[in-house]
Design an enzyme around this catalytic site. Structure first.
Site, mmCIF file in Angstrom:
data_model
loop_
_atom_site.group_PDB
_atom_site.id
_atom_site.type_symbol
_atom_site.label_atom_id
_atom_site.label_comp_id
_atom_site.label_asym_id
_atom_site.label_seq_id
_atom_site.Cartn_x
_atom_site.Cartn_y
_atom_site.Cartn_z
ATOM 1 N N THR A 81 52.276 82.422 -15.336
ATOM 2 C CA THR A 81 52.760 83.025 -16.776
ATOM 3 C C THR A 81 53.461 84.332 -16.628
ATOM 4 O O THR A 81 53.422 84.918 -15.640
ATOM 5 C CB THR A 81 51.357 83.657 -17.245
ATOM 6 O OG1 THR A 81 50.285 82.628 -17.535
ATOM 7 C CG2 THR A 81 51.262 84.482 -18.610
ATOM 8 N N VAL A 139 42.627 77.006 -24.380
ATOM 9 C CA VAL A 139 43.701 78.166 -24.695
ATOM 10 C C VAL A 139 43.195 79.312 -23.917
ATOM 11 O O VAL A 139 41.862 79.521 -23.768
ATOM 12 C CB VAL A 139 43.481 78.625 -26.391
ATOM 13 C CG1 VAL A 139 44.252 79.699 -26.368
ATOM 14 C CG2 VAL A 139 43.850 77.339 -27.076
ATOM 15 N N ASP A 175 43.912 83.429 -22.092
ATOM 16 C CA ASP A 175 44.061 84.739 -22.450
ATOM 17 C C ASP A 175 45.507 84.945 -23.172
ATOM 18 O O ASP A 175 45.608 85.748 -23.960
ATOM 19 C CB ASP A 175 43.688 85.730 -21.423
ATOM 20 C CG ASP A 175 44.784 85.401 -20.187
ATOM 21 O OD1 ASP A 175 44.890 84.273 -19.824
ATOM 22 O OD2 ASP A 175 45.080 86.419 -19.645
ATOM 23 N N GLY A 191 42.429 83.593 -17.059
ATOM 24 C CA GLY A 191 42.324 83.774 -18.203
ATOM 25 C C GLY A 191 40.861 84.080 -18.994
ATOM 26 O O GLY A 191 40.666 85.038 -19.617
#
Ligand code: ASP
Length: 362
Positions: free
Chosen positions: A211, A240, A242, A265
């Site tokens: 990320t 999904v 964070d 996440g």
């Protein structure tokens, strides 16, 4: 119209330049690594894969571009880079082999935000998130709705799964279980793409984190930020993380500072990491101290046995990044290690890769 103007040549040139800078910067201790001297602005901070991106963001802000837009311009580099398998094009896919991207932006000047989640076939999800922020009075669009919105705004659809990422996914799938129909191919481990992956991330976990988060502070202390990712490798379709959740993967407030996170996440969501860091800075903590205190909360909130080691510490890593409106920066990680670093660039200086402060050492 979206800006698709970053070419592969730009990407290689920018990456080569910052790699040379990083090579001379060398490793440094958590505290001593912080740049000395005046807090020159504009300044940008990012995860370690953003060495080229922070430079782009600072150059853009120096030319008058607002921080949130400068952040989106910076992260376009890793989004387009097939060698960054945690972001955008070439990102590792979900468990069905489909690349699903999450991204969000936040503008501390207007306190507006935009985000997309589980978006397929669009290389620059951060640009779509920016369009959501600007072109709607809503914040988060997901899945097919996000794709239709992107199409309406002229974004081009393309296959984001590179051959290398497909092979890594297949290797994971064939080796993940002894109880299904997928058999490991004995020759596969010698494949140069699989070797490339193992050399970079090791063979043990095989679900690397990555990320890019980028927080940007303009010449007058204006703030903006962006986080963009292909998310957890081989995730459940539709999962999904964070990254596109305001307050978790990113948050900024004009009067205080900006923050974001990368890594596990779910841990970041439960402790609302980025908002926690900004709130702690509001209470007077410096960026690095705020990141450390927020991570201590993550440790306290990690209650489930399968998430903890024998000493009760979170097994997964989480990294938080922060800057305040004066231009001070800091970052902290749960775990020290080769990947617990962050990138910083100030106007008039080359970008640097610095060590995060860390709660635990293995
Ligand atoms: N935080 C991201 C997610 O959970 C993954 C990562 O940073 O590698 O989707």
């Amino acid at each position: 119209m979206p800006d698709h103007s970053i070419t592969r040549r730009d990407l290689i040139a920018a990456t080569a330049k910052v790699a040379a800078v990083a090579a001379v910067a060398g490793p440094a201790g958590a505290q001593s690594a912080k740049p000395a001297g005046a807090l020159v602005r504009p300044v940008a901070i990012s995860s370690m894969n953003g060495l080229a991106a922070v430079k782009v963001a600072v150059d853009k802000m120096a030319a008058g571009v607002p921080p949130v837009e400068a952040a989106v311009a910076g992260v376009a580099l890793p989004e387009a880079d097939p060698d960054d398998i945690t972001v955008g094009y070439g990102g590792l896919p979900n468990e069905e082999g489909v690349v699903q991207l999450d991204a969000a932006v936040m503008d501390g000047v207007t306190m507006r935000a935009g985000a997309v989640a589980a978006l397929e076939r669009i290389k620059h999800p951060a640009q779509v998130a920016l369009a959501v922020m600007r072109g709607t009075n809503r914040i988060l669009l997901v899945g097919d709705g996000a794709l239709r919105f992107a199409r309406a705004h002229g974004f081009l659809e393309e296959n984001l799964l590179t051959e290398r990422s497909r092979k890594i996914w297949l290797y994971w799938k064939e080796n993940a279980s002894q109880k299904d129909d997928w058999l490991p191919d004995p020759g596969e481990v010698d494949d140069p793409d699989i070797q490339w992956f193992i050399k970079k991330y090791g063979d043990a976990i095989f679900r690397p984190t990555g990320t890019i988060h980028l927080s940007a502070c303009g010449p007058a202390g204006q703030l903006g930020c962006c986080t963009t990712t292909s998310g957890l490798a081989f995730k459940i379709p539709g999962r999904v993380g964070d990254s596109p959740l305001i307050g978790c993967g990113l948050y900024c407030e004009g009067e205080v500072g900006s923050s974001g996170g990368t890594g596990h996440g779910e841990s970041n969501i439960i402790s609302v990491g980025a908002h926690t860091v900004v709130e702690l800075m509001r209470q007077g903590k410096a960026p690095e101290a705020a990141c450390l205190a927020a991570l201590e909360r993550v440790v306290r909130n990690t209650k489930l046995d399968y998430l903890r080691d024998e000493k009760g510490r979170p097994k997964n890593n989480l990294l938080l990044y922060a800057l305040n409106r004066a231009g001070d920066v800091g970052s902290a990680a749960l775990w020290a290690g080769e990947r617990s670093k962050y990138a910083v660039c100030r106007a008039g200086s080359e970008p640097q890769l610095l060590e995060c402060a860390c709660l635990f050492k293995r």
